[in-house]
Design an enzyme around this catalytic site. Structure first.
Site, short mmCIF file in Angstrom:
data_model
loop_
_atom_site.label_atom_id
_atom_site.label_comp_id
_atom_site.label_asym_id
_atom_site.label_seq_id
_atom_site.Cartn_x
_atom_site.Cartn_y
_atom_site.Cartn_z
N ARG A 214 -0.69 -6.41 9.07
CA ARG A 214 -0.07 -7.40 8.20
C ARG A 214 0.41 -8.54 9.08
O ARG A 214 1.23 -8.35 9.97
CB ARG A 214 1.11 -6.78 7.44
N GLU A 222 -2.46 -13.71 -3.14
CA GLU A 222 -3.31 -12.55 -3.39
C GLU A 222 -4.67 -13.03 -3.89
O GLU A 222 -4.80 -14.11 -4.45
CB GLU A 222 -2.67 -11.62 -4.43
N ARG A 256 1.60 -0.51 7.08
CA ARG A 256 0.80 -1.50 7.78
C ARG A 256 1.52 -1.89 9.07
O ARG A 256 2.75 -1.97 9.09
CB ARG A 256 0.58 -2.74 6.91
#
Length: 323
Positions: A214, A222, A256
């Site tokens: 990330r 998104e 992540r």
């Protein structure tokens, strides 16, 4: 020359017990003991005898086999002239960087990654507090780019769980007897454990560990949002087909790895913000330069800022969770 070769061989023998004949050589194998200094010593010794570079190296570098042979000739000469020879990962990495100074940065970093080596000198000169680890990745493929701020990367595996190692060995035996159904099932088991296996030359396995990254401090739209696909394509244009350097800070709530990403000398978060492809995620990162880069893109109406009122990704996610 003969004495130098014998010294190099003794150095390797002291650092690692002899491998079984069927065991893969070098860091492209599946045994943890074959990575690092001992792998480099072995491969240099083998090169002096056969003039052959290690199998699988081309997966990590961009230059030709002829160029790779030139590197190993230089490294072999440098190794023999170093007294005492390198005995730690840092010393081996330093030898590679100093010997191949002036060669392509991508090749040098790929060679380091091939042997699971890294150097503090390879990090930015000033590291923010909280830095945990640095990764040098294999080249990124498009399917591993999730969106404009999340990407899967693969790094040469240096520590391999016992169950994964056994699965790799069993897969090799299944392929040898052409039981590809069983081999494919084992491949899925290996992938589920967070590893990727590729077949190098002579069918020697190359095992890589998966990290889901990330990008720290930015939040891109998104893919289902307005400008989401454009943000993903902007990231892909910078990293696809290239090896990355990732400086890690920790793990988020979705497991992540949060990190800063660099590619060909470019700080990827800076490029994404300056291009108007992402927001500064100020709730999780207060670096003032991030706010400055976002402001520059806003004023120039670049990327998502061409819209008068672009929706914030975190608000879009909250609305989606609320139905």
């Amino acid at each position: 020359m003969g004495n130098a070769l014998r010294l190099l061989q003794r150095c390797f023998e002291q650092q690692q017990p002899p491998a079984k004949p069927q065991e893969p050589l070098g860091p492209h194998g599946v045994t943890p003991a074959t990575v690092g200094v001992s792998a480099l010593a072995r491969d240099l010794f083998n090169f002096d005898i056969s003039s052959q570079v290690p199998d699988g190296l081309s997966h990590y570098v961009v230059s030709s086999k002829k160029a790779q042979a030139n590197w190993y000739a230089k490294l072999s000469a440098a190794w023999k002239q170093t007294h005492p020879p390198p005995s730690t990962p840092a010393e081996a990495a330093r030898l590679i960087i100093q010997t191949l100074k002036g060669h392509k940065k991508t090749d040098v970093e790929g060679l380091l990654q091939f042997y699971g080596l890294s150097l503090p000198e390879a990090l930015p000169e000033t590291l923010p507090d909280g830095t945990k680890q640095q990764l040098l990745t294999a080249p990124v493929v498009y399917r591993d780019i999730s969106d404009g701020d999340t990407i899967n990367v693969y790094v040469a595996a240096t520590t391999i769980p016992q169950d994964v190692r056994l699965a790799v060995e069993e897969r090799a035996r299944a392929r040898a007897i052409r039981n590809f159904t069983h081999a494919d099932a084992l491949q899925k088991t290996i992938q589920a454990a967070g590893f990727r296996i590729k077949d190098g030359q002579s069918n020697r396995p190359i095992l890589e560990k998966k990290y889901r990254i990330r990008l720290r401090g930015i939040d891109a739209p998104e893919t289902a949002m307005s400008y989401g696909k454009e943000a993903k394509e902007a990231l892909a244009k910078m990293v696809q087909g290239k090896s990355l350097r990732v400086v890690l800070y920790g793990v988020d709530q979705y497991e992540r790895h949060v990190g800063d990403v660099f590619c060909d000398g470019i700080f990827i978060q800076e490029a994404m913000l300056r291009g108007g492809h992402a927001w500064h995620y100020v709730a999780y990162d207060r670096r003032p330069e991030f706010q400055m880069w976002e402001s520059e893109a806003r004023k120039a109406r670049r990327g998502l800022w061409a819209s008068n009122n672009p929706q914030k990704p975190w608000e879009w996610r909250r609305e989606s969770r609320n139905g």
